[in-house]
Design a protein around this motif. Structure first.
Motif, PDB file in Angstrom:
ATOM      1  N   LEU A 296       1.952   7.474   3.443  1.00 48.32           N
ATOM      2  CA  LEU A 296       1.608   6.091   3.118  1.00 48.32           C
ATOM      3  C   LEU A 296       1.825   5.769   1.640  1.00 48.32           C
ATOM      4  CD1 LEU A 296      -1.669   5.838   5.209  1.00 48.32           C
ATOM      5  CD2 LEU A 296       0.413   4.512   5.603  1.00 48.32           C
ATOM      6  N   GLN A 297       1.993   6.825   0.838  1.00 45.79           N
ATOM      7  CA  GLN A 297       2.237   6.653  -0.592  1.00 45.79           C
ATOM      8  C   GLN A 297       3.400   7.559  -0.994  1.00 45.79           C
ATOM      9  OE1 GLN A 297      -2.325   7.235  -1.274  1.00 45.79           O
ATOM     10  NE2 GLN A 297      -1.523   6.319  -3.150  1.00 45.79           N
ATOM     11  N   PRO A 298       4.642   7.147  -0.684  1.00 47.92           N
ATOM     12  CA  PRO A 298       5.806   7.976  -0.975  1.00 47.92           C
ATOM     13  C   PRO A 298       5.854   8.387  -2.440  1.00 47.92           C
ATOM     14  CG  PRO A 298       6.419   6.084   0.350  1.00 47.92           C
ATOM     15  CD  PRO A 298       5.010   5.852  -0.097  1.00 47.92           C
ATOM     16  N   GLY A 299       6.339   9.605  -2.680  1.00 48.58           N
ATOM     17  CA  GLY A 299       6.430  10.094  -4.039  1.00 48.58           C
ATOM     18  C   GLY A 299       5.629  11.369  -4.207  1.00 48.58           C
ATOM     19  N   PRO A 300       5.126  11.616  -5.413  1.00 52.52           N
ATOM     20  CA  PRO A 300       4.380  12.856  -5.668  1.00 52.52           C
ATOM     21  C   PRO A 300       3.116  12.940  -4.819  1.00 52.52           C
ATOM     22  CG  PRO A 300       4.946  11.718  -7.724  1.00 52.52           C
ATOM     23  CD  PRO A 300       5.226  10.767  -6.613  1.00 52.52           C
TER      24      PRO A 300
ATOM     25  N   ALA B 220      -1.121 -12.999   8.629  1.00 54.05           N
ATOM     26  CA  ALA B 220      -2.537 -12.846   8.314  1.00 54.05           C
ATOM     27  C   ALA B 220      -2.764 -11.976   7.088  1.00 54.05           C
ATOM     28  CB  ALA B 220      -3.275 -12.271   9.517  1.00 54.05           C
ATOM     29  N   GLY B 221      -1.662 -11.558   6.436  1.00 58.97           N
ATOM     30  CA  GLY B 221      -1.775 -10.773   5.209  1.00 58.97           C
ATOM     31  C   GLY B 221      -1.728  -9.282   5.396  1.00 58.97           C
ATOM     32  N   ASN B 222      -1.275  -8.844   6.576  1.00 57.60           N
ATOM     33  CA  ASN B 222      -1.212  -7.412   6.854  1.00 57.60           C
ATOM     34  C   ASN B 222       0.227  -6.896   6.712  1.00 57.60           C
ATOM     35  OD1 ASN B 222      -4.046  -7.050   7.953  1.00 57.60           O
ATOM     36  ND2 ASN B 222      -3.267  -8.615   9.354  1.00 57.60           N
ATOM     37  N   PRO B 223       0.429  -5.754   6.090  1.00 59.33           N
ATOM     38  CA  PRO B 223       1.782  -5.201   5.969  1.00 59.33           C
ATOM     39  C   PRO B 223       2.201  -4.465   7.237  1.00 59.33           C
ATOM     40  CG  PRO B 223       0.222  -3.782   4.834  1.00 59.33           C
ATOM     41  CD  PRO B 223      -0.565  -4.956   5.340  1.00 59.33           C
ATOM     42  N   TYR B 224       3.462  -4.595   7.622  1.00 61.16           N
ATOM     43  CA  TYR B 224       3.998  -3.888   8.788  1.00 61.16           C
ATOM     44  C   TYR B 224       5.038  -2.861   8.316  1.00 61.16           C
ATOM     45  CZ  TYR B 224       6.575  -2.804  13.038  1.00 61.16           C
ATOM     46  OH  TYR B 224       7.188  -2.135  14.070  1.00 61.16           O
TER      47      TYR B 224
ATOM     48  N   ARG C 101       7.708   3.450   7.134  1.00 58.88           N
ATOM     49  CA  ARG C 101       9.169   3.417   7.041  1.00 58.88           C
ATOM     50  C   ARG C 101       9.639   1.955   6.980  1.00 58.88           C
ATOM     51  NH1 ARG C 101       8.482   7.870   5.965  1.00 58.88           N
ATOM     52  NH2 ARG C 101       9.422   9.787   6.803  1.00 58.88           N
ATOM     53  N   PRO C 102       9.398   1.260   5.877  1.00 59.26           N
ATOM     54  CA  PRO C 102       9.809  -0.149   5.787  1.00 59.26           C
ATOM     55  C   PRO C 102      11.312  -0.330   5.961  1.00 59.26           C
ATOM     56  CG  PRO C 102       9.134   0.718   3.639  1.00 59.26           C
ATOM     57  CD  PRO C 102       8.714   1.713   4.650  1.00 59.26           C
ATOM     58  N   GLU C 103      12.092   0.684   5.582  1.00 56.10           N
ATOM     59  CA  GLU C 103      13.540   0.571   5.692  1.00 56.10           C
ATOM     60  C   GLU C 103      14.024   0.642   7.141  1.00 56.10           C
ATOM     61  OE1 GLU C 103      12.610   4.962   5.489  1.00 56.10           O
ATOM     62  OE2 GLU C 103      11.883   3.117   4.548  1.00 56.10           O
TER      63      GLU C 103
ATOM     64  N   PRO D 247       9.265   4.323  15.316  1.00 59.05           N
ATOM     65  CA  PRO D 247       8.286   3.231  15.316  1.00 59.05           C
ATOM     66  C   PRO D 247       6.861   3.645  15.690  1.00 59.05           C
ATOM     67  CG  PRO D 247       9.476   3.213  17.367  1.00 59.05           C
ATOM     68  CD  PRO D 247      10.057   4.349  16.568  1.00 59.05           C
ATOM     69  N   HIS D 248       6.683   4.866  16.193  1.00 58.40           N
ATOM     70  CA  HIS D 248       5.395   5.201  16.811  1.00 58.40           C
ATOM     71  C   HIS D 248       4.223   5.053  15.851  1.00 58.40           C
ATOM     72  CE1 HIS D 248       2.554   6.821  19.585  1.00 58.40           C
ATOM     73  NE2 HIS D 248       2.351   7.926  18.887  1.00 58.40           N
ATOM     74  N   HIS D 249       4.267   5.741  14.729  1.00 59.15           N
ATOM     75  CA  HIS D 249       3.110   5.702  13.825  1.00 59.15           C
ATOM     76  C   HIS D 249       2.976   4.363  13.117  1.00 59.15           C
ATOM     77  CE1 HIS D 249       3.006  10.388  13.644  1.00 59.15           C
ATOM     78  NE2 HIS D 249       2.330   9.910  14.678  1.00 59.15           N
ATOM     79  N   ASP D 250       4.093   3.741  12.769  1.00 58.38           N
ATOM     80  CA  ASP D 250       4.012   2.416  12.155  1.00 58.38           C
ATOM     81  C   ASP D 250       3.396   1.411  13.129  1.00 58.38           C
ATOM     82  OD1 ASP D 250       4.703   2.145   9.441  1.00 58.38           O
ATOM     83  OD2 ASP D 250       6.780   2.650   9.889  1.00 58.38           O
ATOM     84  N   ASN D 251       3.752   1.514  14.386  1.00 59.50           N
ATOM     85  CA  ASN D 251       3.183   0.595  15.377  1.00 59.50           C
ATOM     86  C   ASN D 251       1.715   0.920  15.669  1.00 59.50           C
ATOM     87  OD1 ASN D 251       5.634  -0.625  15.453  1.00 59.50           O
ATOM     88  ND2 ASN D 251       6.234   0.135  17.475  1.00 59.50           N
ATOM     89  N   GLU D 252       1.374   2.204  15.645  1.00 60.93           N
ATOM     90  CA  GLU D 252      -0.035   2.597  15.766  1.00 60.93           C
ATOM     91  C   GLU D 252      -0.862   1.944  14.669  1.00 60.93           C
ATOM     92  OE1 GLU D 252      -1.687   6.571  16.261  1.00 60.93           O
ATOM     93  OE2 GLU D 252       0.365   7.235  16.653  1.00 60.93           O
TER      94      GLU D 252
END
Length: 790
Positions: free
Chosen positions: A10-14, A264-268, A272-274, A354-359
């Motif tokens: 959820l926080q790509p990077g280090p 409603a202000g929620n990120p989807y 994996r936004p890409e 899509p599984h975890h993003d949709n979860e």
């Protein structure tokens, strides 16, 4: 202790600091497998890596963790029917054609316009898919990937079917092409409300999967959830999403409304936004429903509830008969056990979208409150890297996998497989290779030999060693003031803590253990008779603790305060007497042999008079249940007696018999019990517990080498005899006659040629060489005559 950091998808990077909701406790949901076939190495990679992290968090960092088939039936029905040969051939040919049309259309185009059949299949296959079969792509450009892997799978199925059909072995050989064809014919006849058709299959494969996990020493979850037990709750969950405006019904199915969710202000697609617009991944996530979607408002909207087709499982709902969507299952089950928020959610990297993003989206939509901002359902997402073969991920759908059962039969031990995974970062991909296994085997051998060595040195010192698990646990080591082995141990413990705090860096942790053992072995080799046994024991006990935490000893349990991992010399639940009996019997045989040879010395007589049974009884009354400790009194007497008779052998009239007995004790009596005597020139033999199978293999290898050596010696002898015979035969010829043949026409009085067959004079250089050969032959001939006349 330093702050634990983890790689959070959820926080790509280090890696980021890990802070659970409740101090000291971790709530964790791990996606289970879709159980419909044997588990493969890809599953092993996922669940063994998850198990390693779980063990490290629980046993190293001290957290308390709350971890939470329709077609086959049709085939069985079909096999029971009575078919004429012509009808069965027609069924097979139709299924063959249908399978090719659906999966390998290139096979259907040919210059001769004849229909595809099992008889012309191979030629069509080689013409249309040669590049793919050779390891390339269909177009010849780029690198092969999942598309080519699927082609190879389908080609493999058709190849097997073509051969089976031509051999008239349709059922069994052509099942893979019959299954989808029969499904298309008869799916309407299956009663979807009869859930046993599906649950019987999943129960079978669930048990099979759990058996594989047990074999790999993967701990069972605290709670196991099954979709079939949650369908009513899933339907209610979906109803709530519809009521909140985040889902809608269309043609009997219910879809998640991504646009409404984001409005409603929620990120989807936080993971994996890409990939949010990747049509192939979206369709893969929807399964068979993707081919007949209707009424969707947005292209990325995904099914929460699917209208059941004929033959599919079906449950009642406010939208009619249907079944849960794939993603909603995990959301409802995890939320039921762990509530509206959890610390960790884990799974394979291929599930991120899509599984975890949709979860995430549907769960956060369910728990969010309008006007209060987004809701975080998961705090840390851990994704295990997948296993790959030739560039393609290992998966059931591609059928490019090796099952766990087959791998454990042929290529790996459970410990060896876990070591392979420990040598790679849990969130990195792993490519299957023989080098990986070789490296893991080398690491395991190094650790195993070290455990054997330390236990042998401790046994050799007897009761003088006093290090215990408790003293080691409470031991404070100052790396700046301590020297030698304790300083090495201190540095290793610091390095281990640093590695595991760095998002469970097990490759570095494995290097730390290997490096520490290397230093310890150097100490043993350089100090010989002055070895620091307590220091070695302290290192061995710490290494034991770490390999226990990593799950490398299936018989170990926290706090891992033993020494070494499970010995293969002792198996099963045996009483102390049952453990000791074969060693007691072996000692009696050795005593009888020494008595028969009438070997005596004050030292030997004292050794053989040792009251071994009394020492054994003292051990058992103290509560000791360590098999190696229980048999050590018998082994110590045998080893010392053998050392003593070897000293007596050089001056004994039965030297040959003594040496034979010495070898028999080492190579037969002790080998058969899983014990090896390591002879030392300046000290008594060191007793080592080694796998009986390994010792027997070494004995067989030694015997094979001796046999080969004897064979080579015999071959050399025969070659010498042959050469001597040839020399003797050649020596019979008189030097006067050795050159008298049709190459020459004139010779001198000694038989040396002067003219060639065509009358030319023989060159002086030629005569000079022949003269030397003549002298050698003369000497050999005279020696032969002398031997013949003697």
């Amino acid at each position: 202790m330093a702050q634990l950091k983890v790689h959070n998808s959820l926080q790509p990077g280090p890696a980021v600091p890990f802070t659970p909701k409740e101090e000291g406790k971790v709530s964790w949901y791990a996606c289970g497998p879709t159980v419909y076939d044997h588990s493969h190495l890809g599953h092993a990679r996922n669940y063994v890596s998850t198990d390693i992290i779980r063990r490290v968090m629980r046993d190293y960092f001290g957290y308390k963790i709350i971890l939470k088939a329709r077609r086959q039936r049709l085939l069985e029905i079909e096999k029971s029917r009575k078919y004429s040969e012509s009808d069965l051939a027609k069924l097979a040919a139709t299924a063959f054609q249908s399978y090719a049309e659906a999966n390998l259309p290139e096979l259907l185009t040919s210059s001769d316009d004849s229909p595809l059949s099992p008889s012309n299949y191979v030629a069509r296959r080689d013409a249309a898919y040669a590049k793919v079969l050779a390891g390339g792509t269909l177009t010849g450009e780029g690198k092969p990937g999942d598309a080519e892997a699927k082609m190879k799978m389908h080609l493999s199925n058709l190849t097997a079917a073509a051969a089976a059909i031509q051999e008239e072995k349709v059922f069994g050989g052509a099942d893979e092409i019959l299954l989808p064809y029969l499904d298309s014919l008869y799916k309407d006849s299956i009663d979807g409300a009869d859930h046993t058709i599906f649950t019987d299959v999943t129960k079978y494969w669930e048990d099979d999967f759990m058996g594989d996990m047990d074999a790999l020493n993967v701990m069972r979850p605290d709670t196991i959830t099954r979709v079939t037990a949650y369908v009513p709750q899933i339907a209610k969950f979906v109803e709530q999403l519809v009521a909140k405006g985040f889902a809608y019904e269309a043609e009997g199915s219910v879809y998640f409304d991504i646009a409404a969710f984001e409005a409603a202000g929620n990120p989807y697609a936080r993971l994996r936004p890409e990939s949010r617009n990747d049509k192939a991944l979206q369709e893969d996530g929807e399964g068979s429903l993707s081919k007949s979607l209707g009424g969707k408002r947005g292209p990325g909207d995904f099914a929460l509830w699917k209208k059941s087709k004929p033959g599919e499982p079906v449950w009642d709902s406010v939208w009619g008969g249907g079944r849960p969507g794939w993603h909603i299952e995990c959301s409802v089950m995890a939320s039921d056990v762990l509530g509206s928020q959890m610390d960790i959610h884990s799974g394979g990297i291929d599930l991120a979208f899509p599984h975890h993003d949709n979860e995430l989206a549907q769960s956060e939509a369910y728990f969010c409150e309008h006007g209060k901002g987004p809701h975080s359902w998961v705090n840390y997402f851990l994704h295990m890297g997948h296993l790959s073969i030739a560039g393609s991920k290992m998966s059931k759908s591609l059928k490019n996998f090796q099952t766990i059962k087959d791998a454990l039969k042929t290529d790996y031990s459970p410990r060896g497989m876990r070591i392979v995974f420990l040598m790679g970062r849990w969130n990195d991909g792993v490519e299957i290779s023989s080098d990986m296994r070789t490296m893991a085997e080398g690491w395991e051998t190094t650790v195993n030999n070290f455990f054997i060595l330390v236990k042998s040195l401790i046994a050799d010192k007897g009761s003088h060693v006093t290090s215990t698990a408790e003293s080691l646990t409470n031991l404070t080591i100052d790396s700046e003031t301590q020297e030698g082995l304790y300083a090495n141990l201190a540095k290793a413990r610091d390095a281990m803590e640093s590695a595991l705090n760095d998002s469970f860096d097990t490759p570095k942790a494995m290097q730390v253990l290997y490096g520490l053992i290397k230093e310890a072995n150097i100490h043993v080799n350089t100090h010989k008779a002055n070895v620091d046994v307590p220091g070695l024991e302290a290192i061995a006990r710490w290494v034991t603790k770490m390999v226990g935490i990593f799950g490398l000893d299936s018989a170990a349990a926290p706090p891992y305060d033993g020494l070494g991992w499970t010995s293969t010399a002792f198996t099963g639940e045996l009483t102390p007497l049952e453990i000791a009996e074969p060693f007691h019997t072996m000692l009696e045989r050795v005593r009888d042999e020494i008595e028969r040879l009438d070997i005596h010395s004050p030292a030997l007589d004292a050794i053989l008079a040792t009251k071994v049974d009394t020492e054994f009884e003292t051990l058992t009354s103290s509560g000791t249940r360590d098999p190696e400790a229980l048999v050590m009194p018998y082994l110590r007497v045998v080893a010392k007696a053998r050392d003593e008779i070897r000293k007596l052998a050089p001056t004994s009239p039965v030297k040959k018999e003594i040496l034979a007995l010495s070898d028999r004790i080492r190579d037969e009596e002790l080998t058969n019990l899983g014990v090896y005597l390591d002879d030392r020139s300046d000290q008594g033999a060191l007793i080592k517990f080694v796998s009986k199978e390994e010792l027997l293999a070494q004995r067989e290898e030694k015997a094979a080498k001796e046999k080969e050596k004897l064979a080579q010696k015999e071959a050399a002898k025969l070659a010498r005899e042959k050469l001597e015979a040839e020399k003797a035969e050649k020596a019979k010829v008189s030097p006067l006659d050795m050159f008298r043949d049709d190459r020459y026409s004139e010779w001198d009085e000694e038989g040396i040629p002067t003219r060639t067959s065509d009358g030319k004079e023989v060159p002086k250089s030629g005569i000079k060489k022949m003269k030397k050969d003549w002298e050698r032959q003369k000497k050999a001939h005279e020696e032969w005559k002398a031997k013949s006349q003697a």
